[in-house]
Motif scaffolding. Structure first.
Motif, PDB file in Angstrom:
ATOM      1  N   ALA A  66       0.809  -1.216   0.000  1.00  5.24           N
ATOM      2  CA  ALA A  66       0.000   0.000   0.000  1.00  5.24           C
ATOM      3  C   ALA A  66       0.844   1.268   0.000  1.00  5.24           C
ATOM      4  CB  ALA A  66      -0.949   0.004   1.198  1.00  5.24           C
ATOM      5  N   GLY A  91      -1.745   4.401   3.586  1.00  5.92           N
ATOM      6  CA  GLY A  91      -2.143   3.537   2.479  1.00  5.92           C
ATOM      7  C   GLY A  91      -2.598   2.172   2.950  1.00  5.92           C
ATOM      8  N   ASN A  92      -1.907   1.635   3.960  1.00  2.00           N
ATOM      9  CA  ASN A  92      -2.311   0.348   4.504  1.00  2.00           C
ATOM     10  C   ASN A  92      -3.709   0.422   5.108  1.00  2.00           C
ATOM     11  OD1 ASN A  92       0.128  -0.767   3.781  1.00  2.00           O
ATOM     12  ND2 ASN A  92       1.061  -0.464   5.785  1.00  2.00           N
ATOM     13  N   ALA A 152      -6.199   0.546   2.340  1.00  2.00           N
ATOM     14  CA  ALA A 152      -6.343  -0.784   1.742  1.00  2.00           C
ATOM     15  C   ALA A 152      -7.184  -1.687   2.637  1.00  2.00           C
ATOM     16  CB  ALA A 152      -4.964  -1.402   1.507  1.00  2.00           C
ATOM     17  N   ARG A 182     -10.845  -0.732   2.208  1.00  2.00           N
ATOM     18  CA  ARG A 182     -11.410  -1.124   0.918  1.00  2.00           C
ATOM     19  C   ARG A 182     -11.737  -2.611   0.867  1.00  2.00           C
ATOM     20  NH1 ARG A 182      -7.503   2.512  -1.273  1.00  2.00           N
ATOM     21  NH2 ARG A 182      -6.063   0.754  -1.545  1.00  2.00           N
ATOM     22  N   ASP A 183     -10.859  -3.443   1.433  1.00  2.00           N
ATOM     23  CA  ASP A 183     -11.044  -4.894   1.366  1.00  2.00           C
ATOM     24  C   ASP A 183     -10.479  -5.507   2.646  1.00  2.00           C
ATOM     25  OD1 ASP A 183     -11.349  -7.543   0.717  1.00  2.00           O
ATOM     26  OD2 ASP A 183      -9.777  -7.585  -0.812  1.00  2.00           O
ATOM     27  N   PHE A 205      -7.156  -7.898   2.762  1.00  2.00           N
ATOM     28  CA  PHE A 205      -5.965  -7.319   3.372  1.00  2.00           C
ATOM     29  C   PHE A 205      -5.426  -8.229   4.474  1.00  2.00           C
ATOM     30  CE2 PHE A 205      -3.738  -4.735   6.465  1.00  2.00           C
ATOM     31  CZ  PHE A 205      -2.934  -3.918   5.695  1.00  2.00           C
ATOM     32  N   GLN A 263      -1.626  -9.804   4.335  1.00  2.00           N
ATOM     33  CA  GLN A 263      -0.539  -9.321   5.187  1.00  2.00           C
ATOM     34  C   GLN A 263       0.196 -10.441   5.912  1.00  2.00           C
ATOM     35  OE1 GLN A 263      -0.587  -9.314   8.869  1.00  2.00           O
ATOM     36  NE2 GLN A 263      -2.471 -10.541   8.760  1.00  2.00           N
TER      37      GLN A 263
END
Length: 437
Positions: free
Chosen positions: A11, A16-17, A20, A23-24, A28, A32
């Motif tokens: 991300a 950004g993580n 992310a 969003r999902d 995610f 990870q």
């Protein structure tokens, strides 16, 4: 080992993580895991991905780690004054004695009749919204179990509280959260007042069918172990948590049986063989091994508590990395249950894995935790599995439950893990051998 940072290609940075994740969330969490047993999402949040680290976090909740957010991610007072926390844990312990195996045996024979009444109404309707109908059923089951066979408005108030707590699918105007908050507090007060009244009435008129949870709480109040308000608080929290998680898990189970007709046939054959057309009692459940395995496998694939989070309350070392107060640790039963290091073919619905004793016994502790674990494990965990087994046996005995042709359910992770948009067709399979008032 040192904590791993999530690489740039996932991300880019902490913000950004988080985007992310929003969003999902499930994708995610599955992705990870490849970056280590302890993964740094950003400076504040770490993810743990092994049973050993999960155990360290959950067993030390209330000491090294604390709960500071509810299911909706909203801030709560997880630190609690020490005496307040001690009183809350005493109330949970007392209530837990009622929601255990012996308590459920005492009330389990009434469960199937409640399910049968709901199923008859669903059959008459023909098609049901799965989550709405199953929340109505599970609210009635847990309310009767906690408060007795006449819980008054409590099941309806539990449903209203659920509606008030759930955020809208679309953003609301800026002034709307205050209205939502007022509505939420009003319903919470109404539910607490009704529970309080029913506890008081039970205390003054103890005759009638046993209400194991409330009777234990009343005894504890009489002994000075906890206050009346503490008893009300733990019943309200148990009602809300157990009804929501049980309904979601049942929705997944019915969807899985529709998708796997060969497993459904095994369940039907077992129910017919063991029950012979009558409704299940608590004493029947140990013999319903296939049905029980279906329940357990459903909870593995789709654990209602898909994500848990704890806040670091005092300096700690986790996986060789130092954590500081205020940082948070996340863990995902959903991701853990789909780890190929723990389960063969982890994404496959395979209930027989739980009746294969060698495979079952190879699992390490804290590898299976659909209701959490440790001192803050969901009080309704055993109730949920008994209610699911009883409901599954009752429905498969008399009805054909199938996914409606025009429905395409999706993952809903706003609170617990639910199949959003699931509708079910309910038709007769065979005439029931008894009628129920």
């Amino acid at each position: 080992m040192a904590a791993a940072s999530v690489p740039l290609r996932l991300a880019g940075h902490g913000l950004g993580n988080r985007l992310a994740f929003e969003r999902d969330p499930l994708g995610f969490l599955l992705h990870q895991r490849q970056y280590g047993d302890l993964v740094r999402i950003d400076d504040e949040l770490y993810m743990v991905n092994t049973p050993a680290l999960v155990e360290q976090v959950l067993k030390n909740t209330n000491s090294t780690f604390s709960i500071t957010r509810d299911l909706l991610g909203e801030e709560i007072d997880g630190s609690r004054a020490s005496e307040d926390l001690a009183q809350w844990m005493r109330a949970r312990h007392v209530a837990g004695r009622g929601v255990n195996r012996s308590g459920l045996r005492a009330a389990g024979d009434r469960m199937a009749a409640v399910v049968a009444r709901h199923a008859e109404a669903w059959r008459d309707t023909g098609t049901i919204d799965a989550i709405t109908a199953l929340e109505d059923l599970s609210a009635r089951l847990i309310a009767e179990f906690c408060l007795g066979p006449d819980p008054g408005r409590v099941p309806a108030l539990v449903a209203r509280l659920q509606d008030a707590r759930l955020p809208g699918a679309l953003p609301w105007p800026g002034w709307a959260p205050s209205l939502r908050g007022r509505r939420l507090h009003r319903v919470e007060r109404e539910l607490a007042a009704d529970v309080s009244r029913l506890i008081e009435e039970r205390g003054t008129r103890p005759e009638g069918p046993a209400s194991v949870v409330v009777d234990q709480l009343i005894d504890a109040c009489g002994q000075g172990v906890l206050t009346h308000q503490g008893a009300v608080g733990v019943v309200v929290s148990t009602l809300f948590a157990a009804h929501e998680t049980t309904a979601a898990a049942l929705a997944w189970l019915l969807l899985l049986l529709d998708r796997h007709p060969q497993v459904r046939r095994q369940v039907v054959d077992e129910v017919d063989r063991e029950l012979g057309g009558r409704l299940p009692t608590a004493g029947d459940l140990p013999r319903l091994a296939i049905t029980g395995a279906v329940v357990k496998e459903t909870l593995r694939l789709y654990p209602p508590l898909w994500y848990l989070e704890r806040t670091v309350a005092e300096p700690a070392e986790l996986g060789g990395h130092r954590l500081h107060p205020g940082q948070r640790v996340g863990l995902s039963p959903f991701a853990l249950h789909r780890d190929a290091r723990l389960y063969d073919q982890p994404a496959t619905f395979h209930p027989a894995r739980w009746t294969d004793r060698p495979a079952h016994t190879r699992l390490p502790g804290y590898a299976y935790l659909p209701f959490g674990a440790g001192p803050r494990m969901c009080l309704g965990a055993h109730f949920g599995t008994v209610a699911m087994t009883t409901t599954t046996a009752t429905l498969t005995a008399g009805y054909q439950v199938t996914r409606a042709a025009d429905c395409t359910p999706t993952f809903d992770t706003r609170t617990i893990l639910q199949p959003r948009g699931l509708t079910l067709d309910i038709t007769d399979r065979a005439p029931m051998s008894r009628t129920y008032r």
